[in-house]
Write a protein that holds these residues in place. Structure first.
Motif, PDB file in Angstrom:
ATOM      1  N   LYS A 177       0.832  -1.213   0.000  1.00  0.00           N
ATOM      2  CA  LYS A 177       0.000   0.000   0.000  1.00  0.00           C
ATOM      3  C   LYS A 177       0.860   1.255   0.000  1.00  0.00           C
ATOM      4  N   ALA A 178       1.955   1.239   0.773  1.00  0.00           N
ATOM      5  CA  ALA A 178       2.819   2.422   0.892  1.00  0.00           C
ATOM      6  C   ALA A 178       3.499   2.775  -0.421  1.00  0.00           C
ATOM      7  N   ILE A 179       3.884   1.779  -1.201  1.00  0.00           N
ATOM      8  CA  ILE A 179       4.604   2.076  -2.441  1.00  0.00           C
ATOM      9  C   ILE A 179       3.706   1.961  -3.678  1.00  0.00           C
ATOM     10  N   SER A 180       2.423   1.757  -3.461  1.00  0.00           N
ATOM     11  CA  SER A 180       1.448   1.607  -4.554  1.00  0.00           C
ATOM     12  C   SER A 180       1.827   0.467  -5.501  1.00  0.00           C
ATOM     13  N   ALA A 181       2.169  -0.666  -4.919  1.00  0.00           N
ATOM     14  CA  ALA A 181       2.498  -1.846  -5.722  1.00  0.00           C
ATOM     15  C   ALA A 181       1.253  -2.326  -6.461  1.00  0.00           C
ATOM     16  N   ALA A 182       1.460  -2.952  -7.598  1.00  0.00           N
ATOM     17  CA  ALA A 182       0.340  -3.497  -8.375  1.00  0.00           C
ATOM     18  C   ALA A 182      -0.288  -4.677  -7.648  1.00  0.00           C
ATOM     19  N   GLY A 183       0.493  -5.333  -6.797  1.00  0.00           N
ATOM     20  CA  GLY A 183      -0.012  -6.460  -6.028  1.00  0.00           C
ATOM     21  C   GLY A 183       1.051  -6.980  -5.087  1.00  0.00           C
ATOM     22  N   TRP A 184       0.629  -7.835  -4.163  1.00  0.00           N
ATOM     23  CA  TRP A 184       1.555  -8.428  -3.199  1.00  0.00           C
ATOM     24  C   TRP A 184       1.002  -9.744  -2.700  1.00  0.00           C
ATOM     25  N   GLN A 185       1.909 -10.561  -2.190  1.00  0.00           N
ATOM     26  CA  GLN A 185       1.502 -11.855  -1.645  1.00  0.00           C
ATOM     27  C   GLN A 185       2.567 -12.314  -0.652  1.00  0.00           C
ATOM     28  N   ALA A 186       2.106 -12.874   0.452  1.00  0.00           N
ATOM     29  CA  ALA A 186       3.034 -13.469   1.412  1.00  0.00           C
ATOM     30  C   ALA A 186       3.519 -14.795   0.839  1.00  0.00           C
ATOM     31  N   ALA A 187       4.838 -14.989   0.857  1.00  0.00           N
ATOM     32  CA  ALA A 187       5.415 -16.232   0.337  1.00  0.00           C
ATOM     33  C   ALA A 187       6.805 -16.435   0.919  1.00  0.00           C
ATOM     34  N   ASP A 188       7.144 -17.677   1.174  1.00  0.00           N
ATOM     35  CA  ASP A 188       8.489 -18.046   1.606  1.00  0.00           C
ATOM     36  C   ASP A 188       9.180 -18.642   0.384  1.00  0.00           C
ATOM     37  N   VAL A 189      10.117 -17.894  -0.200  1.00  0.00           N
ATOM     38  CA  VAL A 189      10.736 -18.329  -1.453  1.00  0.00           C
ATOM     39  C   VAL A 189      11.663 -19.535  -1.276  1.00  0.00           C
ATOM     40  N   SER A 190      11.873 -19.974  -0.053  1.00  0.00           N
ATOM     41  CA  SER A 190      12.671 -21.182   0.160  1.00  0.00           C
ATOM     42  C   SER A 190      11.806 -22.440   0.047  1.00  0.00           C
ATOM     43  N   LYS A 191      10.493 -22.260  -0.121  1.00  0.00           N
ATOM     44  CA  LYS A 191       9.558 -23.382  -0.270  1.00  0.00           C
ATOM     45  C   LYS A 191       9.007 -23.389  -1.687  1.00  0.00           C
ATOM     46  N   ALA A 192       9.215 -24.500  -2.399  1.00  0.00           N
ATOM     47  CA  ALA A 192       8.812 -24.607  -3.798  1.00  0.00           C
ATOM     48  C   ALA A 192       7.327 -24.312  -4.009  1.00  0.00           C
ATOM     49  N   VAL A 193       6.478 -24.778  -3.097  1.00  0.00           N
ATOM     50  CA  VAL A 193       5.032 -24.572  -3.223  1.00  0.00           C
ATOM     51  C   VAL A 193       4.701 -23.077  -3.167  1.00  0.00           C
ATOM     52  N   ASP A 194       5.301 -22.371  -2.204  1.00  0.00           N
ATOM     53  CA  ASP A 194       5.066 -20.926  -2.087  1.00  0.00           C
ATOM     54  C   ASP A 194       5.592 -20.185  -3.307  1.00  0.00           C
ATOM     55  N   LEU A 195       6.762 -20.590  -3.772  1.00  0.00           N
ATOM     56  CA  LEU A 195       7.381 -19.924  -4.917  1.00  0.00           C
ATOM     57  C   LEU A 195       6.540 -20.080  -6.177  1.00  0.00           C
ATOM     58  N   GLU A 196       6.046 -21.277  -6.415  1.00  0.00           N
ATOM     59  CA  GLU A 196       5.206 -21.521  -7.585  1.00  0.00           C
ATOM     60  C   GLU A 196       3.912 -20.696  -7.516  1.00  0.00           C
ATOM     61  N   ALA A 197       3.294 -20.651  -6.344  1.00  0.00           N
ATOM     62  CA  ALA A 197       2.067 -19.870  -6.168  1.00  0.00           C
ATOM     63  C   ALA A 197       2.346 -18.376  -6.352  1.00  0.00           C
ATOM     64  N   LEU A 198       3.488 -17.927  -5.872  1.00  0.00           N
ATOM     65  CA  LEU A 198       3.859 -16.514  -6.016  1.00  0.00           C
ATOM     66  C   LEU A 198       4.011 -16.125  -7.475  1.00  0.00           C
ATOM     67  N   VAL A 199       4.734 -16.911  -8.232  1.00  0.00           N
ATOM     68  CA  VAL A 199       4.948 -16.603  -9.654  1.00  0.00           C
ATOM     69  C   VAL A 199       3.622 -16.625 -10.404  1.00  0.00           C
ATOM     70  N   LYS A 200       2.768 -17.589 -10.113  1.00  0.00           N
ATOM     71  CA  LYS A 200       1.454 -17.645 -10.760  1.00  0.00           C
ATOM     72  C   LYS A 200       0.625 -16.400 -10.427  1.00  0.00           C
ATOM     73  N   ALA A 201       0.660 -15.972  -9.161  1.00  0.00           N
ATOM     74  CA  ALA A 201      -0.094 -14.781  -8.755  1.00  0.00           C
ATOM     75  C   ALA A 201       0.443 -13.531  -9.439  1.00  0.00           C
ATOM     76  N   ALA A 202       1.769 -13.423  -9.530  1.00  0.00           N
ATOM     77  CA  ALA A 202       2.368 -12.260 -10.184  1.00  0.00           C
ATOM     78  C   ALA A 202       2.010 -12.231 -11.670  1.00  0.00           C
ATOM     79  N   LEU A 203       2.085 -13.381 -12.323  1.00  0.00           N
ATOM     80  CA  LEU A 203       1.738 -13.455 -13.749  1.00  0.00           C
ATOM     81  C   LEU A 203       0.275 -13.095 -13.974  1.00  0.00           C
ATOM     82  N   ALA A 204      -0.596 -13.595 -13.120  1.00  0.00           N
ATOM     83  CA  ALA A 204      -2.025 -13.299 -13.252  1.00  0.00           C
ATOM     84  C   ALA A 204      -2.297 -11.818 -13.020  1.00  0.00           C
TER      85      ALA A 204
END
Length: 135
Positions: free
Chosen positions: A86-113
């Motif tokens: 909200k502070a930087i007016s990002a187009a979107g955000w998501q909580a994710a732990d990039v050391s976990k493959a499941v979180d990383l895959e979900a993050l990339v899908k959310a960013a692409l969408a």
């Protein structure tokens, strides 16, 4: 503008060390130079920045956003990443732990969408907690 004049202007900017201070113009810092008016060509680009709730990741996200890029950010801390988003007016955000493959895959899908594609990827991750090597 001829090439000689362009070079002279560039030399003048580089000869006078300066750094932009938000809302205060410029101030001299030894050994630093900022060239004003350079278009980095990032306007409209789509960027994903990880570990962006604070520190270097947030600074990268802010810089990309200031250049006109659409930025999607992530962090392990859901509250912090929402606040930063909200502070930087990002187009979107998501909580994710990039050391976990499941979180990383979900993050990339959310960013692409959200962004419709990715042009820039800033792979940043928090390091280990402070302490000595033995701990």
């Amino acid at each position: 503008m001829n090439a000689h004049r362009s070079t002279a202007l560039l030399d003048r900017y580089l000869a006078r060390p300066a750094v932009r201070v938000r809302g205060r113009g410029y101030r001299d810092l030894p050994g630093h130079a900022t060239i004003v008016g350079v278009d980095l060509g990032l306007d409209g680009r789509q960027a994903l920045v990880t570990a962006a709730s604070k520190g270097l990741g947030r600074a990268c996200a802010e810089a990309l956003s200031a250049e006109g890029a659409k930025v999607f950010i992530s962090s392990r801390d859901a509250t912090a990443i929402e606040s930063t988003g909200k502070a930087i007016s990002a187009a979107g955000w998501q909580a994710a732990d990039v050391s976990k493959a499941v979180d990383l895959e979900a993050l990339v899908k959310a960013a692409l969408a959200n962004l419709g594609g990715l042009d820039i990827l800033v792979v940043n991750a928090g390091g280990p907690p402070p302490g000595t090597f033995q701990t």
